[in-house]
Design a protein around this motif. Sequence first.
Motif, PDB file in Angstrom:
ATOM      1  N   ASP A 273      -7.651  -3.427  -8.012  1.00 56.06           N
ATOM      2  CA  ASP A 273      -6.883  -4.645  -7.763  1.00 56.06           C
ATOM      3  C   ASP A 273      -7.824  -5.838  -7.938  1.00 56.06           C
ATOM      4  O   ASP A 273      -8.901  -5.862  -7.327  1.00 56.06           O
ATOM      5  CB  ASP A 273      -6.330  -4.611  -6.333  1.00 56.06           C
ATOM      6  CG  ASP A 273      -5.506  -5.835  -5.968  1.00 56.06           C
ATOM      7  OD1 ASP A 273      -5.451  -6.795  -6.763  1.00 56.06           O
ATOM      8  OD2 ASP A 273      -4.918  -5.823  -4.874  1.00 56.06           O
ATOM      9  N   PRO A 274      -7.466  -6.822  -8.769  1.00 58.81           N
ATOM     10  CA  PRO A 274      -8.349  -7.986  -8.924  1.00 58.81           C
ATOM     11  C   PRO A 274      -8.687  -8.684  -7.613  1.00 58.81           C
ATOM     12  O   PRO A 274      -9.694  -9.374  -7.518  1.00 58.81           O
ATOM     13  CB  PRO A 274      -7.539  -8.914  -9.845  1.00 58.81           C
ATOM     14  CG  PRO A 274      -6.614  -8.019 -10.595  1.00 58.81           C
ATOM     15  CD  PRO A 274      -6.271  -6.919  -9.638  1.00 58.81           C
ATOM     16  N   LEU A 275      -7.865  -8.495  -6.583  1.00 63.43           N
ATOM     17  CA  LEU A 275      -8.090  -9.164  -5.295  1.00 63.43           C
ATOM     18  C   LEU A 275      -9.079  -8.426  -4.402  1.00 63.43           C
ATOM     19  O   LEU A 275      -9.407  -8.913  -3.321  1.00 63.43           O
ATOM     20  CB  LEU A 275      -6.756  -9.308  -4.548  1.00 63.43           C
ATOM     21  CG  LEU A 275      -5.600  -9.996  -5.276  1.00 63.43           C
ATOM     22  CD1 LEU A 275      -4.384 -10.066  -4.360  1.00 63.43           C
ATOM     23  CD2 LEU A 275      -5.994 -11.386  -5.737  1.00 63.43           C
ATOM     24  N   VAL A 276      -9.554  -7.266  -4.820  1.00 65.86           N
ATOM     25  CA  VAL A 276     -10.282  -6.392  -3.904  1.00 65.86           C
ATOM     26  C   VAL A 276     -11.542  -7.040  -3.334  1.00 65.86           C
ATOM     27  O   VAL A 276     -11.839  -6.891  -2.144  1.00 65.86           O
ATOM     28  CB  VAL A 276     -10.612  -5.035  -4.574  1.00 65.86           C
ATOM     29  CG1 VAL A 276     -11.551  -5.206  -5.759  1.00 65.86           C
ATOM     30  CG2 VAL A 276     -11.197  -4.058  -3.558  1.00 65.86           C
ATOM     31  N   PHE A 300      -8.359   4.456  -6.567  1.00 67.68           N
ATOM     32  CA  PHE A 300      -7.752   4.352  -7.900  1.00 67.68           C
ATOM     33  C   PHE A 300      -6.441   3.567  -7.908  1.00 67.68           C
ATOM     34  O   PHE A 300      -5.741   3.557  -8.906  1.00 67.68           O
ATOM     35  CB  PHE A 300      -7.506   5.757  -8.470  1.00 67.68           C
ATOM     36  CG  PHE A 300      -8.761   6.572  -8.614  1.00 67.68           C
ATOM     37  CD1 PHE A 300      -9.720   6.231  -9.547  1.00 67.68           C
ATOM     38  CD2 PHE A 300      -8.987   7.658  -7.796  1.00 67.68           C
ATOM     39  CE1 PHE A 300     -10.882   6.973  -9.677  1.00 67.68           C
ATOM     40  CE2 PHE A 300     -10.145   8.418  -7.916  1.00 67.68           C
ATOM     41  CZ  PHE A 300     -11.098   8.068  -8.852  1.00 67.68           C
ATOM     42  N   GLY A 301      -6.120   2.925  -6.816  1.00 75.42           N
ATOM     43  CA  GLY A 301      -4.849   2.225  -6.742  1.00 75.42           C
ATOM     44  C   GLY A 301      -4.859   0.901  -7.489  1.00 75.42           C
ATOM     45  O   GLY A 301      -5.878   0.465  -8.032  1.00 75.42           O
ATOM     46  N   ALA A 313       2.861   4.911  -1.542  1.00 70.45           N
ATOM     47  CA  ALA A 313       3.554   4.375  -0.368  1.00 70.45           C
ATOM     48  C   ALA A 313       3.370   5.289   0.834  1.00 70.45           C
ATOM     49  O   ALA A 313       3.120   4.827   1.951  1.00 70.45           O
ATOM     50  CB  ALA A 313       5.032   4.186  -0.675  1.00 70.45           C
ATOM     51  N   GLN A 314       3.484   6.597   0.612  1.00 68.86           N
ATOM     52  CA  GLN A 314       3.321   7.551   1.710  1.00 68.86           C
ATOM     53  C   GLN A 314       1.892   7.509   2.263  1.00 68.86           C
ATOM     54  O   GLN A 314       1.686   7.581   3.482  1.00 68.86           O
ATOM     55  CB  GLN A 314       3.676   8.959   1.232  1.00 68.86           C
ATOM     56  CG  GLN A 314       5.163   9.135   0.958  1.00 68.86           C
ATOM     57  CD  GLN A 314       5.508  10.522   0.429  1.00 68.86           C
ATOM     58  OE1 GLN A 314       4.622  11.312   0.073  1.00 68.86           O
ATOM     59  NE2 GLN A 314       6.786  10.824   0.365  1.00 68.86           N
ATOM     60  N   GLU A 315       0.916   7.374   1.359  1.00 69.89           N
ATOM     61  CA  GLU A 315      -0.472   7.283   1.807  1.00 69.89           C
ATOM     62  C   GLU A 315      -0.688   6.028   2.648  1.00 69.89           C
ATOM     63  O   GLU A 315      -1.337   6.060   3.698  1.00 69.89           O
ATOM     64  CB  GLU A 315      -1.410   7.274   0.591  1.00 69.89           C
ATOM     65  CG  GLU A 315      -1.455   8.589  -0.175  1.00 69.89           C
ATOM     66  CD  GLU A 315      -2.284   8.467  -1.445  1.00 69.89           C
ATOM     67  OE1 GLU A 315      -2.936   7.419  -1.642  1.00 69.89           O
ATOM     68  OE2 GLU A 315      -2.283   9.419  -2.253  1.00 69.89           O
ATOM     69  N   LEU A 316      -0.146   4.912   2.175  1.00 70.74           N
ATOM     70  CA  LEU A 316      -0.280   3.659   2.918  1.00 70.74           C
ATOM     71  C   LEU A 316       0.376   3.766   4.289  1.00 70.74           C
ATOM     72  O   LEU A 316      -0.216   3.378   5.308  1.00 70.74           O
ATOM     73  CB  LEU A 316       0.341   2.511   2.127  1.00 70.74           C
ATOM     74  CG  LEU A 316       0.485   1.188   2.890  1.00 70.74           C
ATOM     75  CD1 LEU A 316      -0.879   0.600   3.226  1.00 70.74           C
ATOM     76  CD2 LEU A 316       1.316   0.190   2.094  1.00 70.74           C
ATOM     77  N   LEU A 317       1.590   4.289   4.341  1.00 66.93           N
ATOM     78  CA  LEU A 317       2.314   4.331   5.606  1.00 66.93           C
ATOM     79  C   LEU A 317       1.661   5.290   6.592  1.00 66.93           C
ATOM     80  O   LEU A 317       1.768   5.094   7.807  1.00 66.93           O
ATOM     81  CB  LEU A 317       3.773   4.705   5.362  1.00 66.93           C
ATOM     82  CG  LEU A 317       4.585   3.652   4.595  1.00 66.93           C
ATOM     83  CD1 LEU A 317       6.032   4.094   4.427  1.00 66.93           C
ATOM     84  CD2 LEU A 317       4.519   2.306   5.299  1.00 66.93           C
ATOM     85  N   LYS A 318       0.975   6.304   6.104  1.00 63.39           N
ATOM     86  CA  LYS A 318       0.219   7.165   7.011  1.00 63.39           C
ATOM     87  C   LYS A 318      -0.912   6.374   7.677  1.00 63.39           C
ATOM     88  O   LYS A 318      -1.148   6.504   8.886  1.00 63.39           O
ATOM     89  CB  LYS A 318      -0.361   8.370   6.270  1.00 63.39           C
ATOM     90  CG  LYS A 318      -1.125   9.328   7.172  1.00 63.39           C
ATOM     91  CD  LYS A 318      -1.684  10.504   6.395  1.00 63.39           C
ATOM     92  CE  LYS A 318      -2.363  11.490   7.340  1.00 63.39           C
ATOM     93  NZ  LYS A 318      -3.439  10.879   8.153  1.00 63.39           N
ATOM     94  N   VAL A 319      -1.593   5.545   6.887  1.00 63.03           N
ATOM     95  CA  VAL A 319      -2.663   4.706   7.437  1.00 63.03           C
ATOM     96  C   VAL A 319      -2.085   3.701   8.435  1.00 63.03           C
ATOM     97  O   VAL A 319      -2.644   3.475   9.507  1.00 63.03           O
ATOM     98  CB  VAL A 319      -3.409   3.981   6.295  1.00 63.03           C
ATOM     99  CG1 VAL A 319      -4.428   2.993   6.857  1.00 63.03           C
ATOM    100  CG2 VAL A 319      -4.110   4.989   5.387  1.00 63.03           C
TER     101      VAL A 319
END
Length: 328
Positions: A273-276, A300-301, A313-319
């Motif tokens: 992501d350019p914002l990283v 790798f997102g 989305a599932q990975e994010l929501l787990k976090v």
Amino acid sequence: MADDSSETLLNSMTNTMNPYELLGIIHNPATDTLTRNSPNPITNSNDDPDTKDIELNPKNKTWIRIFRPSGSQHNHEQLLPLIIYFHGGGFILCNANSTIFHNFSKSMANQLSAIILSVEYRLAPENRLPAAYEDAVESLVWVQNQALDAINGEPWLRNYGDFSKCFIMGCSAGGNIAYNSCLGASELDLEPIKICGVILNQPYFGGVERSKSELRLVNDKCVPLVVNDLMWELGLPVGVNRDHVYCNPFVDENLETKLRFIRRCLVTCSNEDPLVDRDIQFVKMLEGKGVKVMSWIEEFGFHGMAHSDRMKAQELLKVVKDFILSED
């Protein structure tokens, strides 16, 4: 930091890209308005028994879409955390009823077992910043008013919501709005609601000086730098640059006095992501101010990955769920 030679290279790499065409917009300078031709499929809430729309401010045409977990996934004996959510779109695109954000909010309600309040805020350039921040603060006060009115308050919040477990969340530009809404509300008394944490997914910040990730991903498919620059140009107050505090949080000289509601914060970002780089720097800044920060960097997102990739989305929501459950 970009020197003159890197800026020259940058210009040569981007001068063939038309950000207006990429975004599907036409700017009307005389009225400072946009003609938005980009596809923006919307989802009506009327056919979903677990979704409803509530008017927030008729003058500003703002409203809130409320999501509760579907009946089969809701333990009716347990009050649920409240997540006040701000969608992305670079301050200039999309709405709370945009299908991409409707579906994401519905997934959050079910996977997090939470009440989601997705806020429809005013868009720029018709309403430049800080209009969206003002709408965001107004939404926090609205939630407070529901908590104070035990008789006539919104029944979904009264019957299902735990006002002592409120979280402020935003994605991309919505992350910027979530952050600034907490700063803007710092002098307010929001009792009896308690803000237990702030969740910023790939928050949208910038600055005049180019970051290494912006230069590395100058022609990123999701947020190429020319698009990034244009969204800030249309979102910020007229006559200011990207080192304005709305864009660049590192120039806020009075930050310490505004962090009352940001004692715990989750910041997620991605290496592609350019914002990283700015997001990582933002995490370090908050930690330096004494904020307890949990960060998650996806190797790798890409920007906006949680809204276009179900697995992401599932990975994010787990976090996010881990962050909510660990709030004590």
